[in-house]
Design a protein around this motif. Structure first.
Motif, mmCIF file in Angstrom:
data_model
loop_
_atom_site.group_PDB
_atom_site.id
_atom_site.type_symbol
_atom_site.label_atom_id
_atom_site.label_comp_id
_atom_site.label_asym_id
_atom_site.label_seq_id
_atom_site.Cartn_x
_atom_site.Cartn_y
_atom_site.Cartn_z
ATOM 1 N N LEU A 79 -6.843 43.861 -16.829
ATOM 2 C CA LEU A 79 -8.289 44.065 -16.757
ATOM 3 C C LEU A 79 -8.938 43.315 -17.912
ATOM 4 O O LEU A 79 -8.471 43.407 -19.049
ATOM 5 C CB LEU A 79 -8.602 45.558 -16.838
ATOM 6 N N GLY A 80 -9.981 42.571 -17.604
ATOM 7 C CA GLY A 80 -10.600 41.786 -18.665
ATOM 8 C C GLY A 80 -12.065 41.498 -18.392
ATOM 9 O O GLY A 80 -12.613 41.850 -17.338
ATOM 10 N N LEU A 81 -12.695 40.850 -19.361
ATOM 11 C CA LEU A 81 -14.105 40.483 -19.263
ATOM 12 C C LEU A 81 -14.226 39.045 -18.797
ATOM 13 O O LEU A 81 -13.603 38.143 -19.355
ATOM 14 C CB LEU A 81 -14.803 40.672 -20.610
ATOM 15 N N TRP A 82 -15.020 38.849 -17.787
ATOM 16 C CA TRP A 82 -15.225 37.543 -17.151
ATOM 17 C C TRP A 82 -16.693 37.178 -17.218
ATOM 18 O O TRP A 82 -17.559 37.968 -16.849
ATOM 19 C CB TRP A 82 -14.752 37.608 -15.699
ATOM 20 N N GLN A 83 -16.963 35.988 -17.719
ATOM 21 C CA GLN A 83 -18.341 35.500 -17.798
ATOM 22 C C GLN A 83 -18.608 34.644 -16.573
ATOM 23 O O GLN A 83 -17.963 33.615 -16.360
ATOM 24 C CB GLN A 83 -18.549 34.674 -19.076
ATOM 25 N N GLY A 84 -19.524 35.076 -15.749
ATOM 26 C CA GLY A 84 -19.797 34.307 -14.544
ATOM 27 C C GLY A 84 -20.876 34.943 -13.693
ATOM 28 O O GLY A 84 -21.592 35.852 -14.130
ATOM 29 N N TYR A 85 -20.986 34.431 -12.458
ATOM 30 C CA TYR A 85 -21.995 34.911 -11.516
ATOM 31 C C TYR A 85 -21.350 35.840 -10.498
ATOM 32 O O TYR A 85 -20.355 35.496 -9.859
ATOM 33 C CB TYR A 85 -22.638 33.733 -10.774
ATOM 34 N N TYR A 86 -21.929 37.016 -10.345
ATOM 35 C CA TYR A 86 -21.531 37.931 -9.277
ATOM 36 C C TYR A 86 -22.792 38.394 -8.569
ATOM 37 O O TYR A 86 -23.748 38.846 -9.215
ATOM 38 C CB TYR A 86 -20.753 39.122 -9.826
ATOM 39 N N GLN A 87 -22.790 38.259 -7.261
ATOM 40 C CA GLN A 87 -23.973 38.572 -6.453
ATOM 41 C C GLN A 87 -25.205 37.818 -6.961
ATOM 42 O O GLN A 87 -26.324 38.333 -6.961
ATOM 43 C CB GLN A 87 -24.246 40.082 -6.451
ATOM 44 N N GLY A 88 -24.957 36.581 -7.422
ATOM 45 C CA GLY A 88 -26.051 35.744 -7.894
ATOM 46 C C GLY A 88 -26.576 36.090 -9.269
ATOM 47 O O GLY A 88 -27.595 35.538 -9.698
ATOM 48 N N ILE A 89 -25.900 36.976 -9.985
ATOM 49 C CA ILE A 89 -26.367 37.434 -11.297
ATOM 50 C C ILE A 89 -25.368 36.999 -12.361
ATOM 51 O O ILE A 89 -24.180 37.318 -12.282
ATOM 52 C CB ILE A 89 -26.525 38.962 -11.324
ATOM 53 N N ALA A 90 -25.855 36.258 -13.356
ATOM 54 C CA ALA A 90 -24.996 35.811 -14.448
ATOM 55 C C ALA A 90 -24.829 36.942 -15.454
ATOM 56 O O ALA A 90 -25.779 37.643 -15.796
ATOM 57 C CB ALA A 90 -25.610 34.590 -15.131
ATOM 58 N N GLY A 91 -23.605 37.115 -15.910
ATOM 59 C CA GLY A 91 -23.371 38.161 -16.896
ATOM 60 C C GLY A 91 -21.924 38.239 -17.293
ATOM 61 O O GLY A 91 -21.089 37.423 -16.893
ATOM 62 N N CYS A 92 -21.620 39.243 -18.090
ATOM 63 C CA CYS A 92 -20.253 39.527 -18.506
ATOM 64 C C CYS A 92 -19.776 40.707 -17.659
ATOM 65 O O CYS A 92 -20.321 41.812 -17.754
ATOM 66 C CB CYS A 92 -20.213 39.865 -19.997
ATOM 67 N N TRP A 93 -18.778 40.454 -16.825
ATOM 68 C CA TRP A 93 -18.328 41.438 -15.857
ATOM 69 C C TRP A 93 -16.875 41.841 -16.120
ATOM 70 O O TRP A 93 -16.073 41.053 -16.589
ATOM 71 C CB TRP A 93 -18.425 40.872 -14.435
#
Length: 259
Positions: free
Chosen positions: A188-202
């Motif tokens: 499990l980790g932190l991914w910087q990118g777009y999810y559902q068109g929203i940029a963020g740290c996921w």
């Protein structure tokens, strides 16, 4: 509660999922959009190699009942997963809640998404009166003994992971914003990118090769790219054949047939 000898099953003497409430109309408000999107990303990227999808139950914001002596006590984790149980209740119905004394298997991972109003309780920093229900931390750590407890703050992008050892949580070292869980063969980790068109740290899952497990949308896009690459490769090969055939034809016109 009256018990018999031999003991009767919990299903016969204790309330089931259908008997316990699945929501509380007096609870204020609904989860914000992040509390909808982040658990969904965790769900669709959770694919442990050793388990079939039908033997995993994943839930978010669902009542988790844990004490057969206090039937109204429950917690509502932002996300949790149970390994080795049917995805459906008794293999036929969607769950209204998760009742541990009937299911017989406790969650393996619980994730709480920190909010300013819940941070102290999520991190086990609150005290309670003797007559009050136990805190989340107490339930996860000592009552259910959940192996992994994950806490993530989207306000600070801080990931903290605790592993249960002899009914006590010990914080694990988070290296490069990732933590590996060998029992699941997933990390499990932190991914910087777009999810559902929203940029963020996921927060999302990754495999043993350190690759982020793709979402269904990403899988479709990857397959499209592979298909396009194969098409371009085939087109280049076709062009090479045509160029060789044209070169051979010119040679024949100049020097005649070699045969």
């Amino acid at each position: 509660m009256v018990q018999t000898d031999p003991p009767r099953s919990p299903k016969e003497v204790l309330p089931t999922m259908y008997d316990l409430k699945s929501e509380d109309p007096e609870e204020p408000g609904l989860p914000d959009e992040f509390h909808d999107l982040q658990p969904e990303l965790l769900r669709i990227t959770f694919h442990p190699p050793g388990y079939s999808p039908d033997s995993i139950f994943i839930a978010s914001d669902l009542n988790l009942y844990y004490d057969p002596h206090h039937l109204n006590w429950y917690k509502r984790p932002d996300w949790f997963v149970v390994m080795g149980v049917s995805r459906l209740y008794e293999q036929r119905d969607l769950r209204l809640s998760y009742v541990t004394w009937q299911e017989g298997v406790n969650p393996f991972v619980v994730v709480e998404l920190l909010s300013p109003g819940t941070e102290a309780e999520d991190l086990g920093q609150t005290l309670r009166e003797i007559h009050q229900p136990p805190t989340k931390w107490e339930v996860y750590e000592r009552i259910l003994r959940i192996p992994y407890y994950v806490v993530f703050s989207r306000y600070t992008n801080e990931l903290r992971v605790f592993q249960n050892n002899a009914s006590r949580y010990q914080e694990l070292t988070v290296s490069n914003s990732r933590v590996w869980m060998p029992e699941l063969e997933l990390g499990l980790g932190l991914w910087q990118g777009y999810y559902q068109g929203i940029a963020g740290c996921w927060l999302r899952w990754y495999d043993q090769n350190q690759n982020w497990i793709p979402t269904p949308t990403e899988q479709i896009e990857q397959e499209r790219l592979r298909t396009e690459q194969e098409r371009l490769r085939a087109e280049k090969e076709r062009q090479k054949v045509e160029e060789l055939e044209a070169l051979l034809q010119r040679y024949r016109e100049q020097y005649g047939d070699l045969s």
